[in-house]
Each structure stands twice: as C-alpha cells, then as structure tokens.
Design an enzyme around this catalytic site. Structure first.
Site, mmCIF file in Angstrom:
data_model
loop_
_atom_site.group_PDB
_atom_site.id
_atom_site.type_symbol
_atom_site.label_atom_id
_atom_site.label_comp_id
_atom_site.label_asym_id
_atom_site.label_seq_id
_atom_site.Cartn_x
_atom_site.Cartn_y
_atom_site.Cartn_z
ATOM 1 N N LYS A 80 -74.263 1.004 -7.486
ATOM 2 C CA LYS A 80 -75.275 0.839 -7.061
ATOM 3 C C LYS A 80 -76.516 0.265 -7.820
ATOM 4 O O LYS A 80 -76.290 0.093 -9.360
ATOM 5 C CB LYS A 80 -75.849 2.255 -6.465
ATOM 6 C CG LYS A 80 -76.790 2.597 -5.489
ATOM 7 C CD LYS A 80 -76.196 2.383 -3.993
ATOM 8 C CE LYS A 80 -77.290 2.626 -3.013
ATOM 9 N NZ LYS A 80 -76.620 3.021 -1.799
ATOM 10 N N GLY A 180 -82.996 12.157 15.776
ATOM 11 C CA GLY A 180 -83.538 10.681 15.377
ATOM 12 C C GLY A 180 -82.671 9.665 16.457
ATOM 13 O O GLY A 180 -81.431 9.504 16.418
ATOM 14 N N GLY A 182 -83.161 6.247 16.116
ATOM 15 C CA GLY A 182 -83.510 4.782 15.561
ATOM 16 C C GLY A 182 -82.365 4.149 15.538
ATOM 17 O O GLY A 182 -81.247 3.917 16.725
#
Ligand code: NAD
Length: 368
Positions: A80, A180, A182
């Site tokens: 990452k 949610g 989204g």
C-alpha cells in the site's frame, strides 16, 4: 518510533520514503509480503497529522492487502502507499508523475492502484511514468468502476452463507437489509432484486434512497434502525466497525455479509457473532471483487475473465466455512488461516524450485 521493530513485528519486507522538493511529494510505500507475487495495493492521499500516523496507516493497510490477495486466490502480495497531503488542494500532474517515477524505481515489486483520496485521473498521471499501475482510464486498458464487481462478489458470498444456513444457494425470497446505497450498495440492490430477494434499505443520503426505492421497490427504514431490523442477511455497505459491543446483542439477522471494510470493530467480535449463531462472511474476502477486477489489468483487461474470477468468491467463502468448522474458530479467523496456509504452501514451493523465497517475484519481473 522504532521503525525496524515495527517492521519486524509483522515481517514487513520494505518501507520506502519518497520525497521530491520540487513537487512537494511526501509519500510512503509499504511492501508487506511478496511471496505470492508483486505487492498490489492502493495509494491513499490524506493530510496525516504526523509522519508517524502515515507510517502506522500504510503498514496496517499493506498487511491487510497480503491477506486479501492471498485469500482471493490472486498471485499478488500485499502493499500500500500513502501520499501525505490534502486531496482537495494538493493534487497536481507533477505530484503524481513524480510519485510514478518512484514506483518505477521499485521495479515491479509494488503495483499501485486507487484508494481513498486518489482517482483514475491520478492513476493516468502515474501511468505516464510507470507501467506498474492499475485502475487507469478504460481508454488506456483500465478496468473501470470496481463497484459492480464488488457487488457481484458480495452476492456470490451471500450464496455460500445462505446455503450454510438455509441449505439452498438461492436468494429468492430472502430478506436482505442493506446499509448504504452508494456505489456498491446500489449495485448490490440491483443484483438482489434480480434474484428475487426482498430489500430493506437505508442511507443518510435521501437521493440514494429514492433511487433504490424507485427502481427496486425496496422498503426504507431510518439509518438507526437497519442494524436491528429482522432479516435473513444484514449487508453493511457504508461504514466500518458496525459490528461492535453495542450492536451485537441487538442484531436480528442470521448472516452478516456486505462490502464494507473492517466490519468488525475488533477481531473478537467475530467470536461474538458466532456465539449468537450469526454467520459472518469475512469482509476482506467477500468484498474482494473490485480488487480481483482491477488486478486483471495486469494480464490485459478481460471483463469476462474478471467476472468469472469474481464469481469464485462463493467457493472461497465456502472454504472458509469449512476451515471454521475444521478448526473450531470464528470465520474471520478462518479467513486469515486460508490466506496464511496459501502463502505458506506457495512459499515452500518456491523455495523447492528456486532455492529463493522470492523466486516467483524475480520471474514475474520479466513478464510484467
Ligand atoms: P460510497 O461512498 O459510494 O457509498 C457509501 C454510502 O453509504 C453512501 O451513499 C453514504 O451516504 C452511505 N452512508 C454513510 N453513512 C451512513 C450511515 N450511517 N447509514 C447509512 N448509510 C450511510 O462507497 P462504496 O464505494 O459504495 O463503498 C461502500 C463500502 O464498501 C465502503 O466501506 C468501502 O470501503 C467498501 N468497499 C468498496 C469497494 C468498491 O468497489 N467500491 C470495494 C471494497 C470495499
């Protein structure tokens, strides 16, 4: 901070600090483990209060990617990166191109993707300087929006869970409470409606709620009600840490299976769910569809192949349930076991053939 102590704690391979005075770049790349292949993981851009906060975050996220890639059957390691800065005010072409040059110097040990605070446009700038980037624009061979693939993977994972509890993989007539609506939650509702599931939904954004109700005829509840509503499956698709000391006793679902990251406030909440007889589909396995899709870019993106691979999440969840039974451990622990067993098996295979634990990586370097 004792950096080497921190690296030794979870056997991180490498931590790279990138600084470019001209562009203002301050970035950190963490490579946790490359036993299975090059480390792939997103770049987060965030105005960290301290450098230590940035290091702690990038290390934590990189290790998570090792487990996610391994458990998802990908030939990738965990890594990452973070750029210290405000994504609303500090972005520029030169900043991301400078970052891309640093990625290039790592020679393919780390492949960068988008994350919180970064976008396809940023990936396009990185791509100018290095090929070790995925999540670029579709016109440049990119895989596009990952959310439909994440949603597909969640549905597949739900099938395995439903089979465990109700002895059928069909979602028809099952009541699913979606928190949610989204990018992922909206796509999930579409797929579930196609399967004939009954939807109960909520979102703090009323426009998202209206869209889902209009399209799929879902029942709406207030955001505060979704976690206690009676249902077969609770699908957290908004926030992390929704399964915690306060919520576990009040859940009225049989299964928790959604796209949100870090669903469990702490690892011990996996055991708390098991004690209540609630089946938990480990977050980083069931929500890996987006990662599997974007990783396909490394082979020249092919949507059909990516879709087939995402569908395998059903089998992965099934294997985790089997490990959970075999070892008598909660499913979140079983997911870690699946990942570690695969890394150990492939790692020992590499040593056998090449005498070097990272033999596979050196081979890959030539092909990417
Ligand atoms: P998104 O921002 O598009 O959607 C999140 C939705 O949750 C928004 O509509 C928001 O209004 C709503 N929300 C926020 N707080 C809420 C609350 N308290 N109650 C109800 N609704 C609330 O994000 P997304 O891309 O759909 O991702 C959803 C989750 O899945 C995130 O946790 C994300 O990290 C995770 N995830 C996403 C992907 C992907 O492909 N997008 C992949 C893996 C994991």
């Amino acid at each position: 901070m004792q950096v080497f102590e921190k690296l030794a704690e979870y056997r991180y391979e490498q931590l790279v600090f990138c600084h470019d005075k001209a562009t203002g770049l301050r970035a950190i790349v963490a490579i946790h483990d490359t036993t299975l292949g090059p480390a792939l993981g997103g770049c987060r851009m965030y105005p960290y209060a301290t450098e230590e906060d940035a290091v702690v975050d990038v290390l934590r996220l990189a290790r998570g990617m090792t487990y996610k890639a391994a458990a998802s059957g990908l030939n990738l390691g965990g890594g990452k990166s973070v750029i210290i800065g405000d994504p609303y005010t500090d972005k520029s072409e030169t900043l991301f191109r400078s970052f891309g040059r640093y990625i290039e110097t790592l020679g393919g040990r780390y492949i960068v993707a988008e994350d919180v605070g970064t976008s396809t446009e940023d990936a396009n700038f990185i791509r100018v300087e290095t090929s070790y980037v995925v999540g670029v624009d579709v016109t440049r061979g990119g895989s596009g929006d990952p959310s439909p693939f994440t949603a597909l993977g969640v549905v597949q994972g739900m099938r395995a869970c439903v089979e465990e509890i109700f002895s059928t993989t069909s979602l028809e007539g099952r009541t699913v409470a979606v928190q949610g609506l989204g990018h992922v939650g909206g796509n999930l509702c579409r797929l579930l409606a196609e399967e004939g599931a009954r939807l109960i939904v909520t979102d703090v954004d009323s426009r998202s709620v209206e869209r889902v109700v209009g399209e799929f005829g879902a029942k709406v509840v207030e955001p505060g009600e979704i976690l206690t509503i009676p249902c077969d499956i609770l699908a957290p698709c908004a926030l992390g840490a929704v399964i915690n000391d306060d919520t576990v006793p009040n859940l009225r679902c049989r299964i928790v299976a959604g796209s949100a990251n870090n669903v469990l406030a702490e690892s011990r909440h996996g055991a708390a769910l098991a004690e209540r007889g609630i089946l938990y589909a480990p977050d980083y396995v069931i929500n890996a569809g987006g990662l599997i899709n974007v990783a396909d870019e490394l082979e020249g993106y092919n949507e059909r192949r990516a879709t087939k691979r995402v569908m395998r999440i059903e089998g992965r969840i099934r294997r985790i349930l089997a490990i959970s039974r075999r070892d008598g451990v909660p499913t979140n622990v079983a997911a870690d076991t699946l990942a570690l067993e695969r890394i150990a098996a492939i790692g020992s295979m590499e040593r056998l053939h090449t005498g070097h634990p990272y033999g596979q990586l050196s081979r890959r370097r030539e092909t990417i």
